[in-house]
Scaffold this motif. Structure first.
Motif, PDB file in Angstrom:
ATOM      1  N   GLN A 134       0.207   8.603  -1.618  1.00 58.22           N
ATOM      2  CA  GLN A 134      -0.924   8.757  -0.718  1.00 58.22           C
ATOM      3  C   GLN A 134      -1.198   7.372  -0.145  1.00 58.22           C
ATOM      4  O   GLN A 134      -1.450   6.427  -0.886  1.00 58.22           O
ATOM      5  N   LEU A 135      -1.109   7.267   1.179  1.00 57.59           N
ATOM      6  CA  LEU A 135      -1.330   6.006   1.865  1.00 57.59           C
ATOM      7  C   LEU A 135      -2.483   6.163   2.834  1.00 57.59           C
ATOM      8  O   LEU A 135      -2.762   7.260   3.319  1.00 57.59           O
ATOM      9  N   GLN A 136      -3.161   5.041   3.106  1.00 59.65           N
ATOM     10  CA  GLN A 136      -4.278   5.064   4.042  1.00 59.65           C
ATOM     11  C   GLN A 136      -4.020   4.009   5.109  1.00 59.65           C
ATOM     12  O   GLN A 136      -3.711   2.859   4.784  1.00 59.65           O
ATOM     13  N   ARG A 137      -4.118   4.403   6.369  1.00 62.27           N
ATOM     14  CA  ARG A 137      -3.943   3.439   7.455  1.00 62.27           C
ATOM     15  C   ARG A 137      -5.122   2.491   7.475  1.00 62.27           C
ATOM     16  O   ARG A 137      -6.274   2.917   7.417  1.00 62.27           O
ATOM     17  N   LYS A 138      -4.823   1.198   7.550  1.00 67.54           N
ATOM     18  CA  LYS A 138      -5.888   0.190   7.574  1.00 67.54           C
ATOM     19  C   LYS A 138      -6.743   0.306   8.828  1.00 67.54           C
ATOM     20  O   LYS A 138      -7.955   0.145   8.774  1.00 67.54           O
TER      21      LYS A 138
END
Length: 156
Positions: A134-138
């Motif tokens: 799970q990644l979150q765009r900065k």
């Protein structure tokens, strides 16, 4: 002329169906086949732990699970697959993330060619032994879930 009208309306209908279901397929993402490097702030690098999260909450920024498994991350480059050497014994999905010595979740950064910088939120191990991140765009804070191969990830 009636045949032309029916074909036109059929194409418009099919186009509408495609546009309405496209988002279901748009979030099915896969990380690239390259080494992906997780970079941590230098002030926390010597106190990182990789821990199993609270199993009640499936996705997001979660606390460490009570009585949970934590592995200290050694200095230097560490392969993520080194944390999962045992056979799959659990029958449920598990979620893992990085924490500092006091239990605060740490979010390393990652990027690859053609992507915007993102932060690593968690790693999910399915009950069949498959992995996703799970990644979150900065930039805008949007979350994305990528299927991945654990052998592609290293910690710097």
């Amino acid at each position: 002329m009636e045949l032309y009208s029916k074909i036109r309306w059929s194409l418009l209908f099919l186009g509408g169906v495609f546009v309405s279901i496209y988002p279901l397929f748009a979030n099915f993402l896969v990380t690239p086949e390259e080494i992906l490097r997780l970079e941590f702030p230098s002030n926390v690098r010597n106190q990182i732990r990789f821990c199993k999260q609270n199993p009640i909450q499936v996705y997001g920024k979660n606390p460490i699970g009570s009585g949970s498994i934590c592995v200290t991350v050694l200095e230097g480059e560490v392969a993520m697959e080194s944390f999962f050497t045992e056979d799959l014994e659990e029958t449920s999905e598990t979620q893992w993330a990085f924490y500092d010595s006091v239990g605060k979740q740490i979010f390393p950064s990652v990027s690859w060619e053609g992507s915007e910088p993102m932060v690593f939120v968690s790693l999910v191990r399915s009950k069949r032994g498959q992995f996703g991140v799970q990644l979150q765009r900065k930039k805008e804070g949007a979350y994305y879930f990528y299927r991945t191969k654990l052998s592609n990830w290293v910690i710097l």
